[in-house]
Design a protein around this motif. Structure first.
Motif, short mmCIF file in Angstrom:
data_model
loop_
_atom_site.label_atom_id
_atom_site.label_comp_id
_atom_site.label_asym_id
_atom_site.label_seq_id
_atom_site.Cartn_x
_atom_site.Cartn_y
_atom_site.Cartn_z
N THR A 97 7.81 9.24 -1.04
CA THR A 97 6.87 8.16 -0.74
C THR A 97 5.69 8.26 -1.69
O THR A 97 5.31 9.35 -2.12
N ASN A 132 0.81 -1.21 0.00
CA ASN A 132 0.00 0.00 0.00
C ASN A 132 0.85 1.28 0.00
O ASN A 132 0.31 2.36 -0.05
N GLU A 133 2.17 1.13 0.02
CA GLU A 133 3.04 2.30 -0.04
C GLU A 133 4.43 1.90 -0.54
O GLU A 133 4.95 0.87 -0.15
N SER A 153 1.79 6.38 -2.15
CA SER A 153 0.79 5.38 -1.78
C SER A 153 0.41 4.59 -3.02
O SER A 153 0.59 5.05 -4.15
N SER A 213 -2.49 1.63 -4.78
CA SER A 213 -3.73 0.88 -4.73
C SER A 213 -3.91 0.16 -6.07
O SER A 213 -3.70 0.76 -7.13
#
Length: 178
Positions: free
Chosen positions: A128, A98-99, A130, A132
């Motif tokens: 960073t 998820n990251e 994220s 999905s």
């Protein structure tokens, strides 16, 4: 009346920002822009994907004349290696990523013509992101934009570090990294 109050509030905000010394990057003169460099012309060698960003950063700085043709430049900036990594930063309870941590590293050297040894320059940037699975295409585009931003930031950092090179023949010149 509302328009007048809004204009007064806007002028107060602008006045406050200018009073504290706020400046947009690349605008006006700052200490790093006015500091003299130990050379006046630069040639970029083997810049790869960093070429365009470096040329833009050098034009914006304005203190250095750069020449990509093998000529009589006072210094040569050589990009030795560029590395892009994508590390897993976070995992969900289901085991899905998820990251991510995007890492961009640049290893370069700067050599003035009157010096014997090149001085190393290393830059590492991290961002960073994220992630999905439901928006894969959007995340691919976001990753491309982040990597492009990291290239531009690395080029800007390289140009800023050139201002901190010691003058030729100084005692700090031997083996120190700026």
């Amino acid at each position: 009346m509302k328009r007048l109050l809004r204009n007064i509030a806007l002028l107060a905000c602008i006045g406050t920002l200018t009073a504290c010394g706020f400046q947009l990057r690349g605008m006006g003169t700052s200490l790093s822009q006015s500091a003299p460099l130990s050379f006046s012309s630069l040639r970029i060698a083997k810049a790869g994907s960093l070429q365009e960003a470096l040329e833009t950063a050098l034009r914006r700085d304005g203190r250095i004349q750069f020449d990509n043709i093998k000529g009589n430049a006072d210094a040569v900036l050589t990009i030795i290696a560029e590395q892009n990594r994508k590390d897993v930063l976070g995992v969900s309870l289901a085991g899905d990523v998820n990251e991510y941590m995007l890492v961009y590293s640049v290893t370069a050297t700067i050599q003035r013509l009157q010096d014997d040894a090149p001085l190393p320059l290393n830059i590492t940037l991290r961002r960073t992101m994220s992630y999905s699975d439901s928006v894969t295409l959007g995340k691919e585009r976001e990753e491309e934009l982040l990597r492009e931003d990291m290239r531009k930031e690395a080029a800007s950092q390289l140009v800023r570090r050139l201002a901190y090179l010691p003058a030729p023949g100084s005692k700090l010149d031997a083996g120190k990294q700026p």
